[in-house]
Design a protein around this motif. Structure first.
Motif, PDB file in Angstrom:
ATOM      1  N   LEU A  79       0.827  -1.198   0.000  1.00  0.00           N
ATOM      2  CA  LEU A  79       0.000   0.000   0.000  1.00  0.00           C
ATOM      3  C   LEU A  79       0.866   1.255   0.000  1.00  0.00           C
ATOM      4  N   ASP A  80       1.884   1.264   0.854  1.00  0.00           N
ATOM      5  CA  ASP A  80       2.752   2.433   0.970  1.00  0.00           C
ATOM      6  C   ASP A  80       3.532   2.673  -0.320  1.00  0.00           C
ATOM      7  N   GLY A  81       4.033   1.604  -0.913  1.00  0.00           N
ATOM      8  CA  GLY A  81       4.792   1.757  -2.140  1.00  0.00           C
ATOM      9  C   GLY A  81       3.964   2.339  -3.272  1.00  0.00           C
ATOM     10  N   GLU A  82       2.723   1.883  -3.377  1.00  0.00           N
ATOM     11  CA  GLU A  82       1.846   2.382  -4.444  1.00  0.00           C
ATOM     12  C   GLU A  82       1.384   3.794  -4.153  1.00  0.00           C
ATOM     13  N   ALA A  83       1.083   4.090  -2.884  1.00  0.00           N
ATOM     14  CA  ALA A  83       0.623   5.427  -2.513  1.00  0.00           C
ATOM     15  C   ALA A  83       1.702   6.475  -2.748  1.00  0.00           C
ATOM     16  N   SER A  84       2.956   6.096  -2.484  1.00  0.00           N
ATOM     17  CA  SER A  84       4.040   7.064  -2.649  1.00  0.00           C
ATOM     18  C   SER A  84       4.188   7.521  -4.100  1.00  0.00           C
ATOM     19  N   LYS A  85       3.780   6.668  -5.049  1.00  0.00           N
ATOM     20  CA  LYS A  85       3.836   7.060  -6.454  1.00  0.00           C
ATOM     21  C   LYS A  85       2.890   8.216  -6.745  1.00  0.00           C
ATOM     22  N   GLN A  86       1.863   8.356  -5.905  1.00  0.00           N
ATOM     23  CA  GLN A  86       0.886   9.436  -6.072  1.00  0.00           C
ATOM     24  C   GLN A  86       1.117  10.563  -5.063  1.00  0.00           C
ATOM     25  N   GLN A  87       2.346  10.620  -4.544  1.00  0.00           N
ATOM     26  CA  GLN A  87       2.706  11.666  -3.576  1.00  0.00           C
ATOM     27  C   GLN A  87       1.844  11.620  -2.324  1.00  0.00           C
ATOM     28  N   MET A  88       1.457  10.422  -1.937  1.00  0.00           N
ATOM     29  CA  MET A  88       0.654  10.229  -0.733  1.00  0.00           C
ATOM     30  C   MET A  88       1.473   9.448   0.294  1.00  0.00           C
ATOM     31  N   SER A  89       1.162   9.675   1.577  1.00  0.00           N
ATOM     32  CA  SER A  89       1.817   8.958   2.664  1.00  0.00           C
ATOM     33  C   SER A  89       0.812   8.080   3.387  1.00  0.00           C
ATOM     34  N   VAL A  90       1.312   6.997   3.990  1.00  0.00           N
ATOM     35  CA  VAL A  90       0.470   6.061   4.726  1.00  0.00           C
ATOM     36  C   VAL A  90       0.873   6.090   6.192  1.00  0.00           C
ATOM     37  N   PHE A  91      -0.125   6.176   7.067  1.00  0.00           N
ATOM     38  CA  PHE A  91       0.172   6.020   8.488  1.00  0.00           C
ATOM     39  C   PHE A  91      -0.744   4.945   9.061  1.00  0.00           C
ATOM     40  N   VAL A  92      -0.192   4.187  10.005  1.00  0.00           N
ATOM     41  CA  VAL A  92      -0.880   3.013  10.537  1.00  0.00           C
ATOM     42  C   VAL A  92      -1.032   3.168  12.039  1.00  0.00           C
ATOM     43  N   THR A  93      -2.208   2.848  12.534  1.00  0.00           N
ATOM     44  CA  THR A  93      -2.435   2.786  13.973  1.00  0.00           C
ATOM     45  C   THR A  93      -3.206   1.509  14.275  1.00  0.00           C
ATOM     46  N   THR A  94      -3.058   0.989  15.468  1.00  0.00           N
ATOM     47  CA  THR A  94      -3.608  -0.324  15.773  1.00  0.00           C
ATOM     48  C   THR A  94      -4.743  -0.276  16.782  1.00  0.00           C
ATOM     49  N   VAL A  95      -5.649  -1.208  16.622  1.00  0.00           N
ATOM     50  CA  VAL A  95      -6.704  -1.438  17.610  1.00  0.00           C
ATOM     51  C   VAL A  95      -6.068  -2.137  18.807  1.00  0.00           C
ATOM     52  N   SER A  96      -6.494  -1.783  20.001  1.00  0.00           N
ATOM     53  CA  SER A  96      -5.917  -2.382  21.202  1.00  0.00           C
ATOM     54  C   SER A  96      -7.001  -2.605  22.243  1.00  0.00           C
ATOM     55  N   ALA A  97      -6.613  -3.242  23.332  1.00  0.00           N
ATOM     56  CA  ALA A  97      -7.573  -3.454  24.417  1.00  0.00           C
ATOM     57  C   ALA A  97      -8.046  -2.130  25.000  1.00  0.00           C
ATOM     58  N   ALA A  98      -7.178  -1.136  24.972  1.00  0.00           N
ATOM     59  CA  ALA A  98      -7.533   0.169  25.535  1.00  0.00           C
ATOM     60  C   ALA A  98      -8.290   1.048  24.552  1.00  0.00           C
ATOM     61  N   ARG A  99      -8.210   0.737  23.260  1.00  0.00           N
ATOM     62  CA  ARG A  99      -8.860   1.574  22.246  1.00  0.00           C
ATOM     63  C   ARG A  99      -9.425   0.669  21.173  1.00  0.00           C
ATOM     64  N   ASP A 100     -10.745   0.528  21.131  1.00  0.00           N
ATOM     65  CA  ASP A 100     -11.387  -0.402  20.198  1.00  0.00           C
ATOM     66  C   ASP A 100     -11.419   0.185  18.795  1.00  0.00           C
ATOM     67  N   ALA A 101     -12.023  -0.561  17.874  1.00  0.00           N
ATOM     68  CA  ALA A 101     -12.021  -0.151  16.472  1.00  0.00           C
ATOM     69  C   ALA A 101     -12.697   1.199  16.271  1.00  0.00           C
ATOM     70  N   ALA A 102     -13.848   1.420  16.913  1.00  0.00           N
ATOM     71  CA  ALA A 102     -14.575   2.677  16.735  1.00  0.00           C
ATOM     72  C   ALA A 102     -13.747   3.864  17.204  1.00  0.00           C
ATOM     73  N   ALA A 103     -13.119   3.734  18.376  1.00  0.00           N
ATOM     74  CA  ALA A 103     -12.312   4.829  18.916  1.00  0.00           C
ATOM     75  C   ALA A 103     -11.075   5.069  18.063  1.00  0.00           C
ATOM     76  N   THR A 104     -10.476   3.996  17.563  1.00  0.00           N
ATOM     77  CA  THR A 104      -9.272   4.131  16.741  1.00  0.00           C
ATOM     78  C   THR A 104      -9.591   4.814  15.425  1.00  0.00           C
TER      79      THR A 104
END
Length: 334
Positions: A84-109
């Motif tokens: 994803l990052d490699g393809e996005a960079s071709k379009q001058q876009m950046s990718v950032f990733v954050t994870t779901v955790s016990a302290a922060r569920d999918a909705a909050a994330t």
């Protein structure tokens, strides 16, 4: 002086809109040579995007947010992010990733990711499974990766598990194996679909489905590396029977590694006596076994690349689930 889009447009002989599309991924229809020429000219002139201003003007920043449910910790599912990052960079876009955790569920994330005003948001999982996102979070996500909604209505990219199992079983049968067995992944959607493909291939070759030659690789109802292995016991029982298998399809490469060890303890030769095939192409395992393992490579990198194109509007968003094919990696275990 700061170089503007107007400066680049004037130098390139195109419109400001075309320049913006080439530099910021805002144009879904543009010739590759035009895009590359504008990007090269922008670099030559020293153009730097004013991200805060752009975010205010367009309502989004040149970012793709990925909410990961365990994907970062997987030894090979990280290829999703790399693709994803490699393809996005071709379009001058950046990718950032954050994870779901016990302290922060999918909705909050997902709500947290929205604060950064990304161009698009994807939800990715470590292994192929069903997900049920809350309504508000579901609306914010543009694409599911390596997972699917239960009604199959949400746009999603997943590995073509059933087709992969059909392909590798058909491969075994076309190489003269007539009594294949299957060590499966209990409790996983991938295991369920792979078993269905295994059965389908046997029927396509007019061979009986022998239930005694299909079994879980671990005890309990869910596959994990920590579950008690049944590989040695199952292979021992199969080879002791009158109708011993001449091939074993393994649910993944880790199980194949155990199968190699079990067969060696029993004095069986690979592939002379029993052929072995598998799924995943976890290269550190598959290429180092003796003989090297024939396996179906998961399409994680391809899924990441395709996800970037979909999220940026360069490829049409699928209506429902799009299955991405595995790749057969032939080595010497068959």
């Amino acid at each position: 002086m700061r170089v503007s889009l107007e400066d680049i447009a004037r130098a390139a002989g195109v419109s400001v809109k075309t320049v913006s599309g080439a530099l910021h991924g805002g144009s879904a229809r543009m010739a590759a040579d035009t895009r590359e020429r504008i990007q090269a000219l922008a670099t030559e002139l020293g153009y730097v995007t004013n991200l805060p201003a752009r975010g205010i003007r367009q309502g989004w920043l040149p970012l793709i947010g990925v909410v990961a449910d365990g994907v970062i910790t997987s030894p090979f599912a990280t290829h999703i992010i790399r693709g994803l990052d490699g393809e996005a960079s071709k379009q001058q876009m950046s990718v950032f990733v954050t994870t779901v955790s016990a302290a922060r569920d999918a909705a909050a994330t997902i709500a947290e990711v929205e604060r950064f005003r990304p161009r698009a948001i994807a939800y990715a999982t470590m292994y192929h499974k069903f997900v049920d996102l809350p309504e508000a979070a579901d609306r914010a996500v543009g694409l599911l990766i390596n997972c699917r909604s239960r009604d199959a209505a949400r746009a999603a990219l997943v590995p073509a598990e059933r087709d992969a199992a059909f392909t590798i079983t058909d491969y075994l049968l076309r190489h003269g194996r007539r009594r294949p067995a299957f060590l499966n992944l209990p409790g996983l959607l991938a295991g369920e679909l792979r078993e269905a493909g295994f059965r389908q291939a046997l029927r396509a070759h007019d061979l009986p489905v022998v239930e005694e030659r299909i079994g879980a690789a671990v005890s309990g109802g869910f596959y994990s590396d920590k579950a008690e292995s049944l590989v040695q016991a199952r292979i021992g029982a199969w080879l002791a029977g009158a109708d011993a298998p001449d091939a074993i399809l393994c649910g993944n490469d880790r199980i194949a590694l155990e199968a190699y060890n079990a067969l060696r303890r029993l004095g069986a030769r690979i592939p002379d006596d029993v052929a072995i095939a598998s799924f995943d192409n976890q290269v550190d395992i598959a290429s180092r076994l003796d003989p090297p393992l024939t396996t179906m490579a998961l399409p994680h990198r391809e899924m990441g690349q395709l996800a970037a194109d979909i999220l940026l509007g360069l490829t049409e968003t699928p209506e429902g689930v799009l299955e991405v094919p595995f790749r057969l990696v032939e080595r010497r275990s068959v």
